[in-house]
Scaffold this motif. Structure first.
Motif, short mmCIF file in Angstrom:
data_model
loop_
_atom_site.label_atom_id
_atom_site.label_comp_id
_atom_site.label_asym_id
_atom_site.label_seq_id
_atom_site.Cartn_x
_atom_site.Cartn_y
_atom_site.Cartn_z
N PHE A 198 0.80 -1.23 0.00
CA PHE A 198 0.00 0.00 0.00
C PHE A 198 0.83 1.28 0.00
CE2 PHE A 198 -2.90 -3.25 1.48
CZ PHE A 198 -3.99 -3.03 0.64
N ARG A 199 2.03 1.21 -0.53
CA ARG A 199 2.76 2.43 -0.84
C ARG A 199 2.28 2.92 -2.21
NH1 ARG A 199 8.91 0.86 -0.51
NH2 ARG A 199 8.03 -0.98 -1.53
N TRP A 200 2.18 4.24 -2.36
CA TRP A 200 1.69 4.76 -3.64
C TRP A 200 2.70 5.70 -4.27
CZ3 TRP A 200 -1.96 9.41 -4.02
CH2 TRP A 200 -1.79 10.29 -2.95
N SER A 201 2.66 5.76 -5.59
CA SER A 201 3.68 6.49 -6.35
C SER A 201 3.05 7.26 -7.49
CB SER A 201 4.73 5.52 -6.91
OG SER A 201 5.36 4.78 -5.88
N LEU A 202 3.77 8.27 -7.94
CA LEU A 202 3.41 9.08 -9.11
C LEU A 202 4.49 8.89 -10.16
CD1 LEU A 202 1.94 11.45 -10.64
CD2 LEU A 202 3.40 13.00 -9.31
N GLY A 203 4.09 8.64 -11.40
CA GLY A 203 5.05 8.48 -12.47
C GLY A 203 4.78 9.44 -13.62
N LEU A 204 5.83 9.84 -14.31
CA LEU A 204 5.74 10.69 -15.50
C LEU A 204 6.64 10.11 -16.57
CD1 LEU A 204 5.96 14.37 -14.18
CD2 LEU A 204 3.94 13.23 -15.11
N SER A 205 6.17 10.18 -17.81
CA SER A 205 7.02 9.75 -18.91
C SER A 205 6.79 10.64 -20.12
CB SER A 205 6.73 8.29 -19.29
OG SER A 205 5.56 8.21 -20.09
N ARG A 206 7.77 10.63 -21.00
CA ARG A 206 7.65 11.34 -22.28
C ARG A 206 8.57 10.67 -23.28
NH1 ARG A 206 7.70 17.93 -23.22
NH2 ARG A 206 6.27 17.87 -25.00
N ASN A 207 8.08 10.52 -24.51
CA ASN A 207 8.83 9.76 -25.51
C ASN A 207 10.17 10.39 -25.86
OD1 ASN A 207 6.98 7.71 -25.74
ND2 ASN A 207 5.90 8.62 -27.47
N ASN A 208 10.28 11.73 -25.80
CA ASN A 208 11.53 12.37 -26.19
C ASN A 208 12.53 12.50 -25.04
OD1 ASN A 208 10.36 14.39 -24.70
ND2 ASN A 208 10.41 15.95 -26.32
N TRP A 209 12.22 11.93 -23.88
CA TRP A 209 13.20 11.91 -22.80
C TRP A 209 14.27 10.85 -23.09
CZ3 TRP A 209 9.64 11.95 -17.81
CH2 TRP A 209 9.21 13.26 -17.59
N HIS A 210 15.49 11.14 -22.66
CA HIS A 210 16.60 10.18 -22.72
C HIS A 210 17.33 10.27 -21.39
CE1 HIS A 210 15.88 9.60 -27.02
NE2 HIS A 210 15.79 10.91 -27.12
N LEU A 211 16.76 9.66 -20.38
CA LEU A 211 17.23 9.82 -19.01
C LEU A 211 18.24 8.73 -18.63
CD1 LEU A 211 13.74 10.42 -17.37
CD2 LEU A 211 15.33 12.16 -18.20
N PRO A 212 19.29 9.07 -17.91
CA PRO A 212 20.19 8.03 -17.39
C PRO A 212 19.43 7.12 -16.42
CG PRO A 212 21.19 10.22 -17.23
CD PRO A 212 19.74 10.43 -17.55
N LEU A 213 19.60 5.83 -16.58
CA LEU A 213 18.90 4.87 -15.73
C LEU A 213 19.27 5.08 -14.27
CD1 LEU A 213 16.92 2.48 -15.98
CD2 LEU A 213 18.91 0.97 -15.98
N MET A 214 18.27 5.10 -13.38
CA MET A 214 18.42 5.25 -11.93
C MET A 214 18.82 6.66 -11.51
SD MET A 214 17.53 2.20 -11.36
CE MET A 214 17.69 2.00 -9.59
#
Length: 340
Positions: free
Chosen positions: A68-84
């Motif tokens: 029962f922990r809750w989270s918010l996520g965001l994504s976008r196709n043109n992102w190129h983020l370093p993992l972690m």
């Protein structure tokens, strides 16, 4: 529309592929797609995830885990983020308080941030109309309409409680995933500290004729401030006591102020950093909202001797007016703190 659906499927794949997840069931709540996942090695329930694509190119995600922990996520196709990699942000719902969080890139397109165990926040999102998010690491500012979130969060929580069951009829829920303490606001102690501090600063700055407002006379948008005063014909001012356990870094406070004022402004918005004084323990910034009844706000942020920060604000008709007062207030505030 097809592209948005494909993007959503790609996001869910990114979310679950690294976690050995298998789909238990799927259903829709308005514009939200909800999926229950299990660990495909153990077969045990893992999480329920809801996702909505937006025409801006962003995808918004909420999840509730098996504990029962809750989270918010965001994504976008043109992102190129370093993992972690970590990503700091400020966020708020409608005209509510500004909060701060840190997300982690679990793929190059997706940032996931665990949300605090907070009844107030859960209900704000459930009842809210707009979610505002400002990155503290870039100029990125996001605005999302919270369509169908009341029904979605109710079903998401029901999904986490009963992952094998069918969706129930949408109904309000008074609880977030678990109990929590209420958000911190002004207390009798911080109000007294704020009034004493503001009196000393305003007097030292040569500002006269100020009258402190009683709590029941404070405008709704300033209810979170510890002391608010008015000067007839001049404008209004306030001070917030941001103790060490109430807020975060000066950079985060600065970003939060810009984000909050920008979201409230219904006209052309501008902001900037006022000329710096010699003392590095304080900084001065301003915002301007150009409408038929435009206004400007000057902020002075400085370190609090007991830990945390003071934030003093002055609201008036023009930037020149409030910045002139702000410069005097900054000098007086630094002198007041230094003399303690």
């Amino acid at each position: 529309m097809v592209r948005l659906v494909v993007s959503s499927l790609a996001l869910l794949t990114a979310l679950t592929s690294c976690a050995n997840a298998a789909r238990i069931r799927e259903f829709n709540v308005g514009n939200w797609s909800v999926t229950a996942y299990s660990n495909d090695k153990t077969g045990k329930f893992q999480s329920c995830v809801s996702l909505a694509p937006y025409r801006s190119g962003y995808n918004v995600l909420f999840s509730i885990s098996n504990d029962f922990r809750w989270s918010l996520g965001l994504s976008r196709n043109n992102w190129h983020l370093p993992l972690m990699s970590n990503h700091r942000f400020a966020y708020k719902i409608d005209d509510g308080p500004v909060r701060f969080g840190i997300g982690e890139a679990i793929s190059d397109k997706l940032v996931l941030a665990e949300l605090p165990d907070d009844v107030g926040l859960f209900n704000e999102i459930r009842r809210g109309y707009v979610l505002y998010i400002k990155s503290l690491d870039s100029d990125e500012f996001m605005k999302f309409n919270l369509t169908n979130t009341s029904s979605m969060l109710a079903e998401l929580l029901n999904c986490a409680k009963n992952p094998l069951g069918a969706p129930t009829a949408a109904r309000p829920t008074p609880h977030p995933p678990t109990a929590s303490r209420a958000p911190v606001g002004p207390s009798a102690e911080t109000r007294l500290e704020a009034v004493t501090f503001a009196t000393n600063v305003l007097s030292l700055a040569g500002i006269t004729g100020f009258v402190f407002l009683q709590p029941d006379a404070i405008p709704p948008e300033l209810k979170a401030h510890d002391a608010v005063w008015a000067i007839k014909g001049e404008g209004i001012g306030s001070v917030r006591v941001m103790a060490a356990d109430r807020e975060t870094t000066p950079e985060a406070i600065k970003a939060g102020l810009f984000a909050a004022d920008s979201s409230r402004c219904k006209g052309r918005f501008a902001s900037g950093i006022a000329p710096a004084e010699s003392n590095a323990s304080a900084f001065n910034l301003f915002t301007v909202c150009e409408t038929d009844e435009g206004y400007a706000t000057n902020y002075v942020v400085l370190k609090r001797p007991a830990g945390g920060h003071y934030v003093l604000s002055t609201v008036g008709k023009t930037a020149d007016q409030v910045n002139s007062s702000g410069a005097a207030i900054q000098r007086a505030a630094v002198q007041t703190v230094s003399s303690r």
